[in-house]
Motif scaffolding. Structure first.
Motif, PDB file in Angstrom:
ATOM      1  N   ASP A  98      72.142  50.813  56.796  1.00 53.76           N
ATOM      2  CA  ASP A  98      72.332  50.416  58.202  1.00 53.76           C
ATOM      3  C   ASP A  98      72.229  48.900  58.351  1.00 53.76           C
ATOM      4  O   ASP A  98      72.874  48.308  59.221  1.00 53.76           O
ATOM      5  N   ALA A  99      71.392  48.285  57.489  1.00 52.55           N
ATOM      6  CA  ALA A  99      71.223  46.828  57.555  1.00 52.55           C
ATOM      7  C   ALA A  99      72.536  46.111  57.241  1.00 52.55           C
ATOM      8  O   ALA A  99      72.823  45.047  57.806  1.00 52.55           O
ATOM      9  N   THR A 100      73.347  46.695  56.370  1.00 52.55           N
ATOM     10  CA  THR A 100      74.618  46.046  56.014  1.00 52.55           C
ATOM     11  C   THR A 100      75.569  46.063  57.208  1.00 52.55           C
ATOM     12  O   THR A 100      76.271  45.089  57.482  1.00 52.55           O
ATOM     13  N   ALA A 102      74.542  46.144  60.317  1.00 52.94           N
ATOM     14  CA  ALA A 102      73.971  45.262  61.328  1.00 52.94           C
ATOM     15  C   ALA A 102      74.168  43.779  60.972  1.00 52.94           C
ATOM     16  O   ALA A 102      74.562  42.979  61.833  1.00 52.94           O
ATOM     17  N   TYR A 103      73.886  43.419  59.724  1.00 50.05           N
ATOM     18  CA  TYR A 103      73.897  41.994  59.356  1.00 50.05           C
ATOM     19  C   TYR A 103      75.280  41.489  58.927  1.00 50.05           C
ATOM     20  O   TYR A 103      75.730  40.453  59.399  1.00 50.05           O
ATOM     21  N   GLN A 104      75.904  42.212  57.985  1.00 50.67           N
ATOM     22  CA  GLN A 104      77.177  41.672  57.476  1.00 50.67           C
ATOM     23  C   GLN A 104      78.324  41.958  58.448  1.00 50.67           C
ATOM     24  O   GLN A 104      79.239  41.144  58.556  1.00 50.67           O
ATOM     25  N   CYS A 105      78.272  43.093  59.160  1.00 45.26           N
ATOM     26  CA  CYS A 105      79.326  43.355  60.156  1.00 45.26           C
ATOM     27  C   CYS A 105      78.916  42.757  61.503  1.00 45.26           C
ATOM     28  O   CYS A 105      79.604  41.891  62.023  1.00 45.26           O
ATOM     29  N   GLY A 106      77.788  43.202  62.063  1.00 50.53           N
ATOM     30  CA  GLY A 106      77.347  42.684  63.367  1.00 50.53           C
ATOM     31  C   GLY A 106      77.099  41.185  63.320  1.00 50.53           C
ATOM     32  O   GLY A 106      77.686  40.410  64.079  1.00 50.53           O
ATOM     33  N   LEU A 115      83.660  47.706  55.252  1.00 56.09           N
ATOM     34  CA  LEU A 115      82.433  48.284  54.681  1.00 56.09           C
ATOM     35  C   LEU A 115      82.586  49.797  54.487  1.00 56.09           C
ATOM     36  O   LEU A 115      82.190  50.341  53.450  1.00 56.09           O
ATOM     37  N   GLU A 116      83.180  50.454  55.481  1.00 56.80           N
ATOM     38  CA  GLU A 116      83.368  51.912  55.355  1.00 56.80           C
ATOM     39  C   GLU A 116      84.221  52.240  54.141  1.00 56.80           C
ATOM     40  O   GLU A 116      83.915  53.166  53.384  1.00 56.80           O
ATOM     41  N   LYS A 117      85.296  51.457  53.936  1.00 52.90           N
ATOM     42  CA  LYS A 117      86.182  51.716  52.789  1.00 52.90           C
ATOM     43  C   LYS A 117      85.444  51.483  51.480  1.00 52.90           C
ATOM     44  O   LYS A 117      85.544  52.279  50.548  1.00 52.90           O
ATOM     45  N   LEU A 118      84.710  50.370  51.398  1.00 57.48           N
ATOM     46  CA  LEU A 118      83.979  50.074  50.158  1.00 57.48           C
ATOM     47  C   LEU A 118      82.925  51.150  49.892  1.00 57.48           C
ATOM     48  O   LEU A 118      82.772  51.605  48.758  1.00 57.48           O
ATOM     49  N   ASN A 119      82.220  51.553  50.922  1.00 57.66           N
ATOM     50  CA  ASN A 119      81.200  52.600  50.752  1.00 57.66           C
ATOM     51  C   ASN A 119      81.833  53.872  50.190  1.00 57.66           C
ATOM     52  O   ASN A 119      81.294  54.494  49.275  1.00 57.66           O
ATOM     53  N   ALA A 120      83.001  54.231  50.743  1.00 59.17           N
ATOM     54  CA  ALA A 120      83.659  55.462  50.294  1.00 59.17           C
ATOM     55  C   ALA A 120      84.154  55.306  48.854  1.00 59.17           C
ATOM     56  O   ALA A 120      83.955  56.191  48.011  1.00 59.17           O
ATOM     57  N   SER A 167      72.210  44.440  68.495  1.00 64.33           N
ATOM     58  CA  SER A 167      73.073  45.390  69.204  1.00 64.33           C
ATOM     59  C   SER A 167      73.799  46.310  68.217  1.00 64.33           C
ATOM     60  O   SER A 167      74.023  47.479  68.525  1.00 64.33           O
ATOM     61  N   SER A 168      74.115  45.828  67.022  1.00 61.68           N
ATOM     62  CA  SER A 168      74.719  46.733  66.017  1.00 61.68           C
ATOM     63  C   SER A 168      73.750  47.841  65.645  1.00 61.68           C
ATOM     64  O   SER A 168      74.132  49.009  65.539  1.00 61.68           O
ATOM     65  N   TYR A 169      72.496  47.459  65.437  1.00 62.08           N
ATOM     66  CA  TYR A 169      71.485  48.472  65.101  1.00 62.08           C
ATOM     67  C   TYR A 169      71.377  49.509  66.228  1.00 62.08           C
ATOM     68  O   TYR A 169      71.346  50.719  65.980  1.00 62.08           O
ATOM     69  N   LEU A 170      71.307  49.015  67.469  1.00 63.49           N
ATOM     70  CA  LEU A 170      71.130  49.941  68.597  1.00 63.49           C
ATOM     71  C   LEU A 170      72.343  50.855  68.762  1.00 63.49           C
ATOM     72  O   LEU A 170      72.200  52.049  69.052  1.00 63.49           O
ATOM     73  N   ASN A 171      73.537  50.311  68.520  1.00 62.73           N
ATOM     74  CA  ASN A 171      74.742  51.149  68.592  1.00 62.73           C
ATOM     75  C   ASN A 171      74.711  52.240  67.538  1.00 62.73           C
ATOM     76  O   ASN A 171      75.075  53.385  67.805  1.00 62.73           O
ATOM     77  N   ARG A 172      74.261  51.876  66.341  1.00 60.52           N
ATOM     78  CA  ARG A 172      74.185  52.899  65.273  1.00 60.52           C
ATOM     79  C   ARG A 172      73.177  53.980  65.645  1.00 60.52           C
ATOM     80  O   ARG A 172      73.408  55.170  65.397  1.00 60.52           O
ATOM     81  N   ALA A 173      72.074  53.574  66.244  1.00 62.43           N
ATOM     82  CA  ALA A 173      71.059  54.563  66.643  1.00 62.43           C
ATOM     83  C   ALA A 173      71.625  55.484  67.726  1.00 62.43           C
ATOM     84  O   ALA A 173      71.408  56.702  67.690  1.00 62.43           O
TER      85      ALA A 173
END
Ligand SMILES: Nc1ncnc2c1ncn2[C@@H]1O[C@H](COP(=O)(O)OP(=O)(O)OP(=O)(O)O)[C@@H](O)[C@H]1O
Ligand SMILES: [Mg+2]
Length: 206
Positions: A98-100, A102-106, A115-120, A167-173
């Motif tokens: 989640d930190a990635t 929040a920090y690298q995207c947000g 990030l989603e593509k790389l994760n997959a 705000s990225s963290y809160l959106n993910r939550a």
């Protein structure tokens, strides 16, 4: 036990302090738990941590930062997290994927689609069983960092960066309320710790 639990939230919110408290309480209860952190968790991942957090030799591009973090995470998952889960440990990580977001995207503005593509592609969609998102006002977090001797590349970012991270963290939550439990950390430390411990005990009993 073999559950994977992560702690997330801004610098200074209290992740490491709360985890230390939880770790002591779990030991008292004879629960087989191990604590780790990101970036880091293996020898190579710790070296990558140093590069990401401390390097001042040249400007680190957001994409480079992301790739170093994902390289460290791959090592961490395969050489630390998965083997410990297989041995029956409750694995607690101070930050994870989640930190990635929040920090690298947000914070840095990289598209989440990258990030989603790389994760997959890289087998990095390794979901925690549950995640505590520690939350407090940005100024509270920053003032808690003031006693710290050394700051890293993230601690010294500007207010807009931290607003975007938060705000990225809160959106993910909001998007994943079953996994991510938000904890108000603008409270007395003991109160925060007891709230987290109670929720953790409830969750691992499920
Ligand atoms: N609820 C709280 N009330 C007051 N002070 C707190 C509270 N929680 C943590 N602190 C203090 O805030 C400081 C930062 O806490 P800590 O190092 O645990 O944050 P962190 O989230 O791990 O930060 P980082 O992401 O930078 O590692 C510490 O000095 C800690 O004792
Ligand atoms: Mg910490």
């Amino acid at each position: 036990m073999n559950k994977f639990v992560t702690f997330e939230g801004m610098e200074g919110v209290g992740k490491s302090s709360v985890i230390q408290y939880i770790d002591e309480k779990l030991k008292e209860k004879n629960i087989k738990a191990v604590v780790t952190r990101e970036p880091g968790g293996t020898k190579l991942a710790d070296k990558l941590r140093d590069l990401v957090l401390r390097s001042d030799e040249e400007l680190i591009l957001p994409e480079t930062e992301l790739l170093l973090l994902l390289a460290a995470r791959k090592q961490h998952i395969e050489h630390f997290i998965r083997p410990h889960l297989q041995k029956g440990y409750l694995v607690i990580s101070d930050r994870f994927f989640d930190a990635t977001y929040a920090y690298q995207c947000g914070g840095r503005g990289l598209p989440t689609s990258v990030l989603e593509k790389l994760n997959a592609l890289l087998g990095l969609n390794f979901y925690p069983d549950f995640t505590f998102l520690l939350d407090a006002p940005i100024n509270t977090c920053l003032s808690r960092l003031k006693n710290r001797e050394k700051s890293d590349r993230f601690d010294t970012e500007d207010l807009e960066f931290f607003r975007n991270v938060k705000s990225s963290y809160l959106n993910r939550a909001n998007d994943d309320p079953k996994r991510i439990v938000k904890i108000n950390c603008d409270e007395d430390f003991e109160v925060v710790c007891k709230t987290v411990l109670n929720k953790l005990i409830q969750k691992i009993a499920q």
